[in-house]
Write a protein that holds these residues in place. Structure first.
Motif: not given
Length: 208
Positions: A127-135
């Motif tokens: 997942f590209a970090e500009s679009k997604f975040k981890m939770k």
């Protein structure tokens, strides 16, 4: 539009890069590709990952920082490589595929271990970090599962077997020196090998 997501599934039992290294005449670690020997398996595995990654994600290149979710499915619950070590094998193949530029892009990673005797594999999502975040969260189970207990690695088993515990007298429980065999008093005892070997100070001095 730039690529922001990729998913790769590769069948077969994942292997660790560290298990397939050889050394050249200068003692430097190498990974053979065409020696005709067992060690070629790693190179073949890396090429398989690269091929599958490219085939499953045509025209995909993620060039920014990445969140990775890796699910590894082993045949056995106990007999398998160290899951932390196989990430290098997998990301070497992913980098070679060209869908990422450099495995240093992986800034966050979740690794999950599963078991599938019929279909061992790994499943990787990027997942590209500009679009997604981890939770994520860790929750306590309402009912405990049967624990999976592990044995020490085989090399440590041999060490434990060979290590002689301090000999004690059958009469009074006194400890004897592991080298000279003489009784060791409390003011003359030196413990070694994580407390499993007793030495008298005289034998310790002689060893230097």
């Amino acid at each position: 539009m730039k690529n922001l997501y990729a998913k790769v599934i590769v069948g077969g039992s994942p292997i660790s890069k560290s298990n397939f290294k050889l050394s050249n005449i200068n003692g430097r670690a190498i990974l053979p590709y065409n020696s005709g020997q067992y060690h070629d398996r790693y190179a073949i595995y890396e090429e398989t990952i690269a091929y599958e990654a490219r085939s499953q994600n045509p025209n995909t290149v993620i060039s920014e920082s990445i969140i990775a979710v890796l699910k590894v499915f082993y045949k056995s619950k106990k007999r398998h490589p160290d899951t932390n070590n196989i990430t290098k094998s997998i990301f070497d193949g992913i980098e070679k595929s060209g869908i990422i530029v450099n495995d240093a892009q992986i800034t966050r990673i979740i690794i999950e271990e599963y078991y599938d005797m019929i279909n061992p594999r790994f499943e990787l999502e990027l997942f590209a970090e500009s679009k997604f975040k981890m939770k994520y969260s860790i929750l306590k189970k309402e009912e405990e599962d049967e624990p999976i207990l592990y044995d020490p690695p085989s090399n440590k088993k041999r060490l434990i077997t060979k290590t002689q515990k301090p000999k004690k007298s059958a009469q009074n429980g006194t400890i004897t020196c592991s080298i000279c065999g003489k009784k060791v008093t409390n003011d003359n005892i030196i413990w070694a090998n994580k407390g499993t070997t007793a030495l008298c100070k005289n034998c310790l001095k002689k060893s230097f």
